[in-house]
Design an enzyme around this catalytic site. Structure first.
Site, short mmCIF file in Angstrom:
data_model
loop_
_atom_site.label_atom_id
_atom_site.label_comp_id
_atom_site.label_asym_id
_atom_site.label_seq_id
_atom_site.Cartn_x
_atom_site.Cartn_y
_atom_site.Cartn_z
N SER A 71 17.04 13.89 22.29
CA SER A 71 15.88 13.05 22.52
C SER A 71 14.56 13.82 22.62
O SER A 71 13.50 13.22 22.42
CB SER A 71 16.10 12.25 23.81
N SER B 2 19.88 16.91 24.44
CA SER B 2 18.50 16.60 24.03
C SER B 2 17.58 17.79 23.84
O SER B 2 16.50 17.64 23.28
CB SER B 2 17.88 15.64 25.02
N LYS C 49 7.71 17.22 27.41
CA LYS C 49 8.34 15.95 27.05
C LYS C 49 7.73 14.84 27.89
O LYS C 49 7.51 15.01 29.10
CB LYS C 49 9.84 16.06 27.31
#
Ligand code: GLN
Length: 483
Positions: free
Chosen positions: A153, A177, A78
């Site tokens: 996310s 997330s 990420k």
């Protein structure tokens, strides 16, 4: 290699020299080049650097060096997690040019095991969002239907695994997330207990909730990754010294007699019937393996969203103060200090980040602190007590991961409250600091549905074991999008 091979299959092929690390990097690199212009799951890809590392791994292997199970496996990270020498934007333009000088501890551990970073994955800016539409690098598309969101996310990290663009990926879960995008994209994702993995080098969102955790094709793969990334870190004072389990062994133990709590508050009449049915069928499958289903109640569940969306913006607003256009990344505006701050932050943050900074600053301000922040903290304690109480009776809890399937791009962007409500089933575990796994358990309208299995703090082996056994008797995790 077959497409969509598990990490375990890749690892076996590498160990037995059926394939080289360079060929593995080329396999994923070629897929990224072909598919990612549509999916937009990566912000930065460094294929050449990955290839160089793969050459070293292959040379080590030829020399007979001791090689870990992850050696030669390409993974995505990420973009809100720091990687040495590779741009890490957090999906916000204020860090468009930011190249960290160090690796996050989790990344460092994986690289020390020989795993290879293939690229940095798109996400909602600094983790703020549930659909990946708050990225300043464009939304991520769901590989099952590109008119739908990937979830957020850590949407890019979920799609990386769902579209077979990397062998596994590393995301971050503060309030769903990892789990929400895992559910929307039909992959397995683990939110670790608070403190199980180091937060060092993960761009801080809400420091009292942030966790770093993996995505993979199966629960077994997650267990293998967790063995490599868990453990204490002197650079993160909140990381735990609780011994790391041999998760890959633990998950093989029987689930006969495992008590699975089914909290009524997650199965209200308002829940979509098709999602309810998929999860209930999954519970029956676990029962057929000898698990015992126990109806339980967690009365404070309904307050989780309200408490979460006070506490998180408060912590956010203070954490994000460091991004001022001076110390890191992109600087905009005049040399006069206030206008420099204002312009850098105005241009560098997306709307949702600004909204959280304003909400958090307001809720922490004199006169409002007691009414909002303090009150939310008290509610957080009640939610944690709900978990403490049920875990005296049951080993794990099972619920839907999300109250819906992946929705259409743009459906909720004009209504932040609607977006926040999507987090109803994932925020309680985050506030309580417990661990939670999402595994695919069915399809509705052709889109994946996720089963959430939550366990007590530092007991990742329990939900992983249930998830692993579930995947031994079902095939949902073996369905893949046609790309
Ligand atoms: N949807 C949650 C939020 O917007 C997800 C946050 C997270 O886990 N990083 O706060």
């Amino acid at each position: 290699m077959n497409s969509f091979a598990t990490l375990t299959e890749w690892s076996d092929a590498l160990q037995t020299k059926k394939i080289s690390a360079v060929e593995t990097v080329d396999y994923f690199g070629e897929r990224i080049e072909r598919l990612d212009p549509t999916l937009n799951s990566f912000i930065t890809v460094d294929r050449e650097r990955a290839r160089q590392e793969a050459l070293k791994i292959d040379a080590d292997r030829a020399r007979g060096g001791i090689i870990s199970k992850l050696a030669g496996l390409p993974f995505g990270v990420k973009d809100a997690i720091d990687t040495e020498g590779i741009r890490s934007t957090g999906a916000a333009k204020i860090l468009d040019t930011f190249v960290p000088t160090f690796d996050a501890t989790v990344v460092k551990k994986l690289r020390a095991s020989g795993a290879i970073i293939i690229g940095k994955q798109n996400c909602d800016a600094f983790g703020h969002g549930g659909s990946n539409e708050n990225s300043m690098y464009g939304a991520v598309k769901n590989p099952w239907d590109i008119s739908r969101v990937a979830g957020g996310s850590s949407g890019g990290s979920a799609v990386g695994v769902a579209a077979d663009l990397c062998a596994f990926s590393i995301g971050e879960d503060t309030g769903g997330s990892v789990r929400a995008p895992a559910s929307f994209c039909g992959v397995s994702g683990l939110k670790v207990s608070y403190g199980r993995t180091s937060r060092y080098g993960a761009m801080p969102m809400a420091s009292s909730l942030d966790t770093v955790g993996p995505f993979a094709q199966t629960a077994e793969d997650l267990a293998l990754i967790l063995e490599h990334i868990a453990g204490p870190d002197p650079l993160d004072a909140t990381s735990s010294y609780t011994p790391v389990q041999k998760y890959t062994e633990e998950i093989k133990k029987d689930i006969r007699g495992l008590k699975i709590g089914v909290p009524a508050e997650y199965f209200l009449d308002t829940l979509d019937d098709a999602i309810n049915d998929a999860v209930v069928t999954a519970l029956e499958a676990l029962k057929s393996q000898g698990a015992i289903l126990v109806p339980v109640s967690m009365p404070h569940t309904k307050y989780a969203i309200a408490a979460y969306y006070i506490i998180v913006p408060c912590e956010d607003s203070s954490n994000l103060a460091r991004l001022d256009g001076i110390r890191y990344g992109v600087r905009r505006g005049e040399s006069e200090m206030l206008s420099l701050y204002a312009q850098s932050r105005t241009e560098g943050f997306p709307t949702e980040v600004k909204r959280r900074i304003m909400l958090g600053t307001f809720a922490l301000s004199h006169g409002y602190y007691d009414d909002y922040y303090l009150q939310a903290q008290k509610v957080r304690t009640l939610i944690k007590r709900d978990f403490d109480t049920v875990f005296e009776k049951v080993d794990i809890l099972a619920t839907p991961t999300a109250p819906e399937i992946a929705f259409k791009l743009g459906d909720k962007t004009s209504d932040p409250l609607k977006m926040y409500l999507s987090d109803a089933f994932v925020t309680p575990a985050s506030l309580a600091g417990v661990c939670a796994l999402s595994v695919p358990c069915g399809f509705v309208e052709g889109m994946p549905v996720g089963l959430q299995l939550m366990g007590p703090r530092m007991r990742e082996e329990l939900p992983l074991r249930a998830g692993h056994h579930f995947q031994q008797i079902t095939s949902w995790h073996t369905h893949h999008p046609s790309l």
